[in-house]
Design an enzyme around this catalytic site. Structure first.
Site, PDB file in Angstrom:
ATOM      1  N   HIS A 153       0.781  -1.232   0.000  1.00 19.04           N
ATOM      2  CA  HIS A 153       0.000   0.000   0.000  1.00 19.04           C
ATOM      3  C   HIS A 153       0.820   1.293   0.000  1.00 19.04           C
ATOM      4  CE1 HIS A 153      -3.468   2.430   0.267  1.00 19.04           C
ATOM      5  NE2 HIS A 153      -4.216   1.652   0.997  1.00 19.04           N
TER       6      HIS A 153
ATOM      7  N   THR B  85      -4.853  10.692  -0.526  1.00 18.96           N
ATOM      8  CA  THR B  85      -6.203  10.491   0.004  1.00 18.96           C
ATOM      9  C   THR B  85      -6.535  11.506   1.098  1.00 18.96           C
ATOM     10  OG1 THR B  85      -5.418   8.923   1.682  1.00 18.96           O
ATOM     11  CG2 THR B  85      -6.135   8.014  -0.442  1.00 18.96           C
TER      12      THR B  85
ATOM     13  N   TYR C  70     -14.595   6.050   8.717  1.00 21.47           N
ATOM     14  CA  TYR C  70     -13.598   6.492   7.730  1.00 21.47           C
ATOM     15  C   TYR C  70     -14.083   6.091   6.351  1.00 21.47           C
ATOM     16  CZ  TYR C  70      -8.871   6.832   5.598  1.00 21.47           C
ATOM     17  OH  TYR C  70      -7.785   7.160   4.822  1.00 21.47           O
TER      18      TYR C  70
END
Length: 785
Positions: free
Chosen positions: A473, A602, A589
Site C-alpha cells: 500500500h 487520500t 472512515y
C-alpha cells in the site's frame, strides 16, 4: 547448467599455442539487443520529457513562433520592440557571421524566449483554472455561467493529445486549511459520538489548541506548503506506512479479485500467459506515457498521475526504524513462486516481449519442474509477512552478501511477483458464498509464505484458472492499481483471447532458455526466524473473518431514480447497519482522493455526522416516513458536501495529522492532537469505482464483471468494508473483521447491510411493493459450478 552456459558471452582456454578465445554469438546478440532496447527506452523517455516539459504547447509550436517572427522582420516591422537589436549587439563578434545572419540568430533567440514565456503563461493560467473548484458544489445538472466559461477555458488551455504526465506541472498545490475551519469541522464530526460532558471537554481542548499551539504549528505547515509540492504526501507515506513496525500483511496490503462469474480458461499456465503479457503491454504504454491521463468521470479535469511511476519494478525494503520504497527504471523478468521454489522468468528474448503462448510455455515448465525447494526456501516469504524489525535484521544478517543477496536482489528488482497456487478458488461449488470468503482470504494472506508482500504487487494464479492480485500500500492507493487490473482483465479476455482448447494463441519457440531456479543457503538461525515470523503471521491470518457478497436486488439505477447519490445511499446503509448491530454510532472512515492536486493521495470523509445520526434515530424510532425521507436527504447532502470538501483540500484529518507531525518535530505535546490521532476507526470504508468503463460491456455481458477488492480490518473491534458499484443492478461488498472480537461478525454485519439497503430503498420508493425484485429487468447470469 545449460542456462549458465548461455549466460556466458565468451570462454577462453590457455593452450601451448596461446589463448583460444571462443565467443558466444547468441549471448553477444542478446547483449546487443538488450542494449538497443535500453537505449530506445532512454530516447523515448527524453522525447516524452521534452513534450511534457513544454505542455500545453508542443515542440512544433516553437517553429511556428520562429517563422512568424522572421516573417514580420522581413516585412520591416519589429514585434520585439527593439529587443532583437539589443540581442544582436551582445552577440559575440564573428567574421564568419554576416550582419544578416546575426539578425536571424537574434530573431531565433528572441522567438525562443517568447515561446518559453508563452508556455509559462499558459501553464500558469491552466494552474489557476484547475484551482477553481466551485463547479463541484453546484447542483447536479445546473451549471452556472461562470462554470461554463471556466470549462471552455480549461479546454482551450489544456492543449491537444496530452501524455500521461502532461498535466503534472499545471496541477495546483494542496492548500493548507485554516486552523479555525479544521477545528470547527472536527468538533462537528465528533458531536454524535460524545455525550455532553465529553463534548464540552473536547471543545475546551480544541479552543486551547486553536488559540495557542495551533497557530505556531500552522506557520511551519504553511512554510512547508510553499516549499514542497504537497505538504501531506511524503509524511503520509513515511509515518502511516513505512514507519509501521507491525506486519503489512492484512494490516496494510489489499487485494483485487478476478471476474465474478467467468473464468476465461481453466488452464493455469494459459491464464498466466495472457495475463502476464497484458501486464507488460500496460508497462510499455506506461513507459511511453501513452496512457490517457486520468480524469474525474464526465469532466475535463485531470488527476495527478505521480503514483503511476512506481507500479512496476518496485519493492518495499525493510529497515529497523523505517522501511524504504525502492524503484528501478527497468526489469525484463518476473519472479515466480511455485511449491516452495522461486524461479526467475525472463519475458524478453532478443529484445522482444514474449508472446502469451511463449509465456504459457515457460510457466508450464515451472509447473512441471520436479526439483525440490532448497533447505529453508519453501517458507522464506513468511519474513515479509511478519513484524518488520525481525525481517530487517534477518535481511542484514543473512541476505547482505553471497548467493542469498543475489537471489534476494532478483526478487526485489523483478517487474512484479507471481504465485502459482495449487488451490482452486472463485465462486464455485454448492456454497458459492463461502467460496468467495475463502477466495478473499486467500488473496489477502494466502498461506502467509507464498506471497512476497513487499513487492508493489503479487499476482496469484490458481489451479482452476482464476487469478487475483495482492498489493503493497505505501507506494500508491487502490485506484492506481485498479486501473492496471482493469486493463489486464480486459486485454486478457477481449483482445488476446484463447484457442478452442483453452491455450494462448500463437506459436512457441522451443529453444527458449528455461526459467532459472534461484539458489539459497539458509542457515538454521534464519530458519528459526522464518518459523517465528510465520507463526505470528498465521495467527494474524487465522483471526481474520471475511465475508464477500454480491448484492443484486437493485443497484445504482434505482438509487439514482430516487435522486440520491449512490455513494451517499450506501454510506447511510452502512451507518444504519452498524447502529442496528451495536446500538451506537462510531467514528467512520471513508477514503476520498485528493488527486486534483499535485502528488495528492487520500483524505478522510467522516461519514458519521449529526445529520446521519438524526436520520437513523428517527427511522429506528418509528418517525413518520415523510420526516425520515427529509432527514435522509439532509444526511446524504451533508455527506456529499463533506466528500467534496475532502476532494478540494478542505478535509480534516490530513491537516490534523500534519500538525501532529510538526509538533513531534518541535518536541511539544498537544493533548488535543494526541487525543484526535488516537481515536479508533471502528468502521473503515472505501469504494472501488470502475475507471475504464469503455473496456467492459456490463449491459450486454454482465458476467464479465470483477468482484472488486478488499482489505483487512483497521481496528481490532471494528469492520473494514469495501464496496464496488457495477452497472445498474449490482453492488459488491467485502467485509472484514476479527474473530477474536466478540462484538464483530462479518456475516451478521453483511446481513445487516442487506436489510439496511432494502429498508432505505423502501423508504424512498414506498409505492414499490417488491422494490428488491429486479430479475425481469436484469440479465440472467449463470454461475460457475
Amino acid at each position: 547448467m545449460a542456462e549458465a552456459h548461455q549466460a556466458v558471452a565468451f570462454q577462453f582456454t590457455v593452450t601451448p599455442d596461446g589463448i583460444d578465445l571462443q565467443l558466444s554469438h547468441q549471448a553477444l546478440t542478446e547483449i546487443y539487443l538488450s542494449g538497443m532496447r535500453s537505449w530506445k527506452k532512454r530516447i523515448v523517455r527524453i522525447k516524452n520529457s521534452v513534450i511534457t516539459g513544454v505542455y500545453p504547447a508542443s515542440p512544433s509550436s516553437w517553429l511556428f513562433v520562429v517563422i512568424a517572427i522572421l516573417a514580420t522582420m522581413y516585412t520591416r516591422s519589429d514585434p520585439s520592440m527593439g529587443l532583437i537589436a539589443k540581442i544582436q549587439e551582445h552577440l559575440p563578434v564573428s567574421q564568419s557571421m554576416s550582419t544578416q545572419c546575426q539578425a536571424v540568430v537574434s530573431a531565433v533567440l528572441f522567438s525562443t524566449m517568447l515561446w518559453l514565456m508563452l508556455i509559462f503563461t499558459m501553464r500558469l493560467c491552466l494552474k489557476q483554472l484547475l484551482s477553481y473548484h466551485r463547479w463541484m458544489f453546484e447542483q447536479h445538472g445546473k451549471m452556472s455561467t461562470t462554470t461554463k466559461i471556466w470549462v471552455a477555458l480549461v479546454r482551450i488551455f489544456s492543449g491537444r493529445k496530452p501524455l500521461l504526465y502532461s498535466y503534472q506541472g499545471s496541477l495546483p498545490n494542496l492548500p493548507v486549511p485554516t486552523i479555525k475551519d479544521t477545528v470547527k469541522r472536527y468538533l462537528e464530526s465528533v458531536r454524535p459520538l460524545m455525550d455532553d460532558k465529553e463534548y464540552e471537554r473536547m471543545t475546551k481542548l480544541a479552543a486551547e489548541f486553536e488559540s495557542s499551539l495551533g497557530n505556531r504549528l500552522q506557520w511551519y505547515l504553511k512554510l512547508k506548503a510553499l516549499w514542497a509540492s504537497n505538504y501531506v504526501s511524503d509524511w503520509w507515506e513515511e509515518y502511516v506506512y513505512l514507519r509501521g513496525r507491525s506486519p503489512i500483511m492484512v494490516n496494510s496490503n489489499y487485494y483485487g479479485m478476478d471476474f465474478l462469474y467467468v473464468t476465461p480458461t481453466p488452464i493455469q499456465a494459459a491464464r498466466a500467459g495472457n495475463s502476464i503479457h497484458s501486464f507488460f503491454l500496460y508497462r510499455r504504454k506506461l513507459n511511453k506515457e501513452e496512457l490517457k491521463p486520468s480524469r474525474i468521470p464526465g469532466t475535463v479535469i485531470p488527476l495527478c498521475a505521480a503514483q503511476c511511476e512506481r507500479i512496476f519494478n518496485t519493492t518495499r525494503i525493510p529497515g529497523e526504524e523505517t522501511d524504504t520504497v525502492q524503484h528501478w527504471q527497468d526489469s525484463d523478468y518476473i519472479v515466480v513462486y511455485h511449491r516452495g521454489r522461486y524461479f526467475r522468468l525472463r519475458v524478453y528474448q532478443a529484445g522482444r516481449l514474449l508472446s502469451p503462448r511463449e509465456i504459457e510455455f515457460q510457466i508450464q515448465r515451472i509447473l512441471d519442474d520436479p526439483s525440490p525447494p532448497s533447505k529453508g526456501e519453501a517458507k522464506l516469504g513468511a519474513l515479509t509477512a511478519g513484524d518488520r524489525v525481525p525481517w530487517a535484521k534477518a535481511r542484514t544478517k543473512y541476505f547482505s552478501s553471497g548467493i542469498n543477496k543475489r537471489s534476494l536482489d532478483c526478487i526485489e528488482k523483478a517487474a512484479f511477483f507471481v504465485t502459482l497456487d495449487d488451490e482452486e478458488q472463485g465462486m464455485m461449488g454448492d456454497d458459492p458464498a463461502a467460496s468467495l470468503d475463502r477466495y478473499a482470504k486467500s488473496l489477502l494472506h494466502g498461506k502467509c509464505y507464498d506471497r512476497w508482500f513487499d513487492k508493489s504487487f503479487t499476482v496469484v494464479y490458481y489451479k482452476n484458472g482464476k487469478n487475483g492480485i495482492n498489493a503493497e500500500h505505501s507506494w500508491a492507493d487502490a485506484p492506481v492499481l485498479a486501473h492496471l487490473w482493469e486493463y489486464t482483465l480486459a486485454t486478457d479476455s477481449f483482445q488476446l483471447g484463447y484457442n478452442a482448447e483453452g491455450h494462448c494463441k500463437g506459436d512457441v519457440d522451443p529453444s527458449l532458455p528455461r526459467p532459472v531456479k534461484l539458489s539459497w543457503e539458509i542457515p538454521p538461525e534464519c530458519e528459526e526466524q522464518i518459523a517465528q515470523s510465520l507463526a505470528l503471521a498465521q495467527a494474524l491470518a487465522d483471526d481474520v473473518d471475511f465475508h464477500v457478497f454480491s448484492f443484486q436486488e437493485f443497484g445504482k439505477g434505482k438509487v439514482k431514480k430516487c435522486r440520491v447519490s449512490p455513494d451517499g445511499f450506501i454510506q447511510m446503509a452502512l451507518q444504519l447497519a452498524y447502529f442496528r448491530e451495536r446500538g451506537t454510532f462510531c467514528l467512520t472512515y471513508e477514503a476520498s482522493m485528493t488527486r486534483l492536486f499535485r502528488e495528492g493521495r487520500t483524505e478522510t470523509v467522516r461519514s458519521c455526522t449529526n445529520e446521519s445520526s438524526a436520520f437513523i434515530r428517527a427511522l429506528e424510532g418509528g418517525e413518520a416516513a415523510d420526516v425520515c425521507k427529509h432527514l435522509f436527504r439532509v444526511a446524504t447532502e451533508k455527506h456529499q458536501l463533506l466528500y467534496r470538501l475532502a476532494m478540494t483540500g478542505a478535509g480534516i484529518d490530513r491537516h490534523l495529522f500534519c500538525l501532529y507531525v510538526v509538533s513531534k518535530y518541535l518536541g511539544v505535546e498537544s493533548p488535543f492532537l494526541k487525543e484526535v490521532l488516537s481515536e479508533p476507526w471502528r468502521l473503515s470504508t472505501s469504494q472501488t469505482p470502475i475507471q475504464q468503463v469503455e473496456l467492459f460491456d456490463i449491459d450486454n455481458h454482465p458476467e464479465y464483471v470483477s468482484c472488486g477488492g478488499g482489505f483487512g480490518p483497521v481496528a481490532d473491534d471494528g469492520y473494514g468494508v469495501s464496496y464496488c458499484v457495477l452497472g445498474e443492478n449490482m453492488i459488491n461488498f467485502h467485509i472484514s473483521c476479527k474473530h477474536s472480537c466478540p462484538d464483530t461478525d462479518a456475516h451478521k454485519f453483511g446481513d445487516q447491510i442487506r436489510q439496511a439497503l432494502r429498508d432505505l430503498l423502501k423508504l424512498l420508493s414506498p409505492s414499490q411493493t417488491e422494490a428488491s425484485k429486479t430479475e425481469e429487468s436484469q440479465p440472467k447470469v449463470k454461475k460457475e459450478q
